[in-house]
Design a protein around this motif. Structure first.
Motif, short mmCIF file in Angstrom:
data_model
loop_
_atom_site.label_atom_id
_atom_site.label_comp_id
_atom_site.label_asym_id
_atom_site.label_seq_id
_atom_site.Cartn_x
_atom_site.Cartn_y
_atom_site.Cartn_z
N GLN A 78 12.71 10.11 -14.41
CA GLN A 78 13.57 9.84 -13.25
C GLN A 78 13.22 10.70 -12.04
O GLN A 78 13.61 10.37 -10.94
CB GLN A 78 15.04 10.04 -13.63
CG GLN A 78 15.57 8.95 -14.55
CD GLN A 78 17.00 9.21 -14.97
OE1 GLN A 78 17.31 10.27 -15.49
NE2 GLN A 78 17.86 8.24 -14.75
N LYS A 79 12.49 11.79 -12.28
CA LYS A 79 12.11 12.65 -11.16
C LYS A 79 10.78 12.26 -10.53
O LYS A 79 10.39 12.83 -9.51
CB LYS A 79 12.00 14.10 -11.67
CG LYS A 79 13.28 14.66 -12.28
CD LYS A 79 14.35 14.86 -11.22
CE LYS A 79 15.61 15.45 -11.83
NZ LYS A 79 15.42 16.82 -12.34
N THR A 80 10.08 11.26 -11.12
CA THR A 80 8.76 10.88 -10.60
C THR A 80 8.91 9.97 -9.38
O THR A 80 9.90 9.25 -9.22
CB THR A 80 7.94 10.16 -11.68
OG1 THR A 80 8.66 9.00 -12.11
CG2 THR A 80 7.71 11.07 -12.89
N GLN A 81 7.89 10.04 -8.52
CA GLN A 81 7.90 9.21 -7.31
C GLN A 81 7.69 7.74 -7.64
O GLN A 81 8.24 6.86 -6.97
CB GLN A 81 6.79 9.71 -6.37
CG GLN A 81 6.78 9.04 -5.00
CD GLN A 81 8.03 9.38 -4.19
OE1 GLN A 81 8.60 10.48 -4.35
NE2 GLN A 81 8.47 8.47 -3.33
N ARG A 82 6.92 7.46 -8.70
CA ARG A 82 6.67 6.07 -9.10
C ARG A 82 7.96 5.38 -9.50
O ARG A 82 8.23 4.24 -9.10
CB ARG A 82 5.67 6.06 -10.25
CG ARG A 82 5.49 4.73 -10.95
CD ARG A 82 4.34 4.79 -11.94
NE ARG A 82 4.37 3.67 -12.86
CZ ARG A 82 4.95 3.68 -14.05
NH1 ARG A 82 5.54 4.79 -14.48
NH2 ARG A 82 4.93 2.61 -14.84
N TYR A 83 8.79 6.06 -10.27
CA TYR A 83 10.07 5.49 -10.70
C TYR A 83 10.97 5.20 -9.50
O TYR A 83 11.58 4.13 -9.39
CB TYR A 83 10.75 6.45 -11.67
CG TYR A 83 12.14 6.03 -12.10
CD1 TYR A 83 12.34 5.14 -13.13
CD2 TYR A 83 13.27 6.53 -11.44
CE1 TYR A 83 13.61 4.75 -13.53
CE2 TYR A 83 14.55 6.16 -11.82
CZ TYR A 83 14.71 5.26 -12.87
OH TYR A 83 15.98 4.89 -13.24
N THR A 84 11.00 6.15 -8.57
CA THR A 84 11.87 5.99 -7.39
C THR A 84 11.41 4.82 -6.52
O THR A 84 12.23 4.01 -6.05
CB THR A 84 11.88 7.29 -6.57
OG1 THR A 84 12.22 8.38 -7.43
CG2 THR A 84 12.90 7.21 -5.45
N ASP A 85 10.09 4.71 -6.29
CA ASP A 85 9.58 3.64 -5.43
C ASP A 85 9.81 2.26 -6.04
O ASP A 85 10.25 1.33 -5.35
CB ASP A 85 8.08 3.86 -5.19
CG ASP A 85 7.80 5.12 -4.38
OD1 ASP A 85 8.75 5.61 -3.73
OD2 ASP A 85 6.66 5.61 -4.42
N GLN A 91 13.47 1.28 -5.94
CA GLN A 91 13.90 0.94 -4.57
C GLN A 91 13.42 -0.46 -4.18
O GLN A 91 14.17 -1.26 -3.60
CB GLN A 91 13.33 1.99 -3.59
CG GLN A 91 13.79 1.78 -2.15
CD GLN A 91 13.26 2.86 -1.23
OE1 GLN A 91 12.57 3.79 -1.68
NE2 GLN A 91 13.57 2.76 0.06
#
Length: 485
Positions: free
Chosen positions: A59-66, A69
């Motif tokens: 959940q802290k990775t940028q891939r998951y966030t992008d 979104q």
């Protein structure tokens, strides 16, 4: 000329030179291996660490966030039909679907890691709970609901678990040997439960997005196996094009996990079935036909993926036709075999058969012809009981034998033509003694027809004469006159 010993020594020198280089390379590999082992040990230490952030990092990775979104924006915006005329590989939504499939697999693995963390922390409080509730999300919800409460009957678990399991959990909690957790450990456990539930909701969002777009990306494949299974197949294969290039036997195994049966038989385990077993067709098929249905589904899914990869039928009619064909075949498999029809007998041949005749056949008929005695024995007179060998109708019956009025059972047996002919032939031959007179001369002759017969040996002597008179000096005989040519 070098001897054999010299050649051996030269080989040993070369080996020693090569070993130096090999030792240097082995040392370098050993150092790298030690670094890898240290890295693996470090990972194991982080897995066993008390801090949740060091265990769960997705959940802290940028891939998951992008990706999340983009998924939320796509769900709000809806599908853009104008972009479906371009090449499939260049479609941004298609690329997002491929990324979502890969992310869903990572989310599942992350939920398993968090589930192990929750079990390790909550085991001192309720050690029997992990054997009663197996699903990670259900386990996290129950742990968060119970908390440090020792009396589980005061906790309302309705809606989280089935009624039967709720009763078993309540009874087991009343006899458990667990103790309340410290406040710090309980806080970390609740935080891990919240994170597992958040990952589960994110996974549902991703699957909803993929299923909503699969009707446009792969309409024919979705018509056969459903949107959810089509998304999983496409994500595991690495895209629709890769799925289209894959043979049907490999599509059947996508998502399959080999089960460890601990030495038990694998006859009833279907470990050669992957995501295809989650389809509606597979679940509604009888267990005895499921493997055949799985192979058929995999074959038709491959054909549908090839149609979708080339944009051959965006309406999905080909996939629906394949699905109807699969359904009809499975129904055909379940039909009972046709009843065995009684085979009629052939039409009897009423015409008399042609048999060869002649002297041999007539002789055979005369030899095996039924006698008059047997004809009478086979015939019965109406109203008159037949006589039998044992009396009172017992034993062998005599039929009309002896009922002619004489009271005897003997019937005059007429001699057949064949017997008469044989008797005449034997009579013509002289079975008497020779013409010479001696003390041993007998007038009895033995014939096969009449047995012992009394005959006169001199009866035929006066007809032709005796000795040479019968031939050369006969009174009736004459010389033959031969004309010369």
């Amino acid at each position: 000329m070098a001897t054999l010993a010299d050649s051996f020594l030269a080989d040993l020198d070369e080996l020693s030179d090569n070993e130096a280089d090999v030792i240097v390379e082995d040392d370098a590999d050993a150092e790298n291996m030690e670094e890898d082992v240290d890295g693996d040990l470090a990972d194991l230490e982080t897995l066993n660490y008390d801090d949740l952030d060091s265990v769960s990092k997705l959940q802290k990775t940028q891939r998951y966030t992008d990706i999340m979104q983009k998924v939320e924006e796509a769900l709000v915006k809806g599908s853009d039909m104008s972009s479906h005329g371009i090449v499939l590989e260049d479609d941004p939504e298609y690329q997002l679907i491929v990324d979502c499939n890969a992310l869903s697999v990572d989310i599942e693995n992350e939920i398993v890691i968090i589930h192990n963390f929750i079990r390790d922390k909550y085991r001192p409080k309720f050690p029997e709970l992990e054997s009663l509730v197996h699903h990670p999300i259900d386990y996290a919800r129950v742990v968060k609901k119970i908390g440090n409460e020792m009396d589980v009957t005061l906790v309302d678990l309705e809606g989280l678990l089935p009624s039967a399991i709720i009763m078993v959990v309540s009874v087991t909690a009343s006899t458990t040997s667990g103790k309340p957790l410290p406040e710090e450990v309980l806080t970390k456990t609740n935080e891990a439960c919240d994170r597992a539930l958040a990952l589960d909701s994110a996974k549902k969002k991703v699957l909803d997005f993929v299923e909503s777009r699969m009707g446009f990306i792969a309409p024919n494949l979705s018509a056969i196996v459903g949107s959810a299974v089509a998304a999983k197949l496409m994500g595991t294969a690495g895209g629709l094009t890769s799925l289209a290039k894959m043979p049907a036997c490999n599509v059947q195994l996508l998502g399959a996990k080999r089960k460890n049966l601990a030495g038990f038989s694998t006859a009833t385990s279907q470990f050669r079935v992957g995501y295809v077993e989650q389809t509606e067709i597979f679940q509604t098929t009888p267990p005895s036909l499921r493997m055949r249905a799985c192979r058929l589904l995999a074959a038709k899914s491959t054909l549908a993926a090839r149609v979708d990869s080339t944009r051959g039928d965006p309406s999905g009619n080909t996939g629906r036709a394949f699905r109807e064909e699969i359904r009809k075949k499975i129904e055909k498999w379940q039909e009972p075999p046709p009843a065995k029809q009684p085979k009629p007998l052939p039409v009897p041949d009423s015409e008399p058969k042609k048999k060869r005749g002649g002297r041999r056949l007539r002789k055979m008929k005369e030899r095996y012809a039924i006698t008059d005695m047997r004809k009478l024995a086979n015939r019965m007179q109406f109203g008159i009981p037949e006589e039998s060998s044992l009396g009172d109708g017992l034993g062998e019956g005599y039929g009309m034998l002896g009922q002619a009025g004489s009271g005897k059972l003997r019937v005059s047996m007429g001699q057949s033509k064949l017997a008469a002919k044989v008797a005449k032939k034997f009579k013509e031959k002289n079975y008497g003694s020779s013409g010479a007179t001696s003390g041993l001369t007998s007038s009895l002759a033995f014939t096969p027809v009449q047995g012992i017969e009394l005959s006169n040996p001199q009866a035929h002597a006066h007809q032709l004469g005796g000795g040479t008179q019968s031939t050369y000096f006969s009174e009736t005989g004459t010389f033959s006159k031969i004309k010369r040519i």
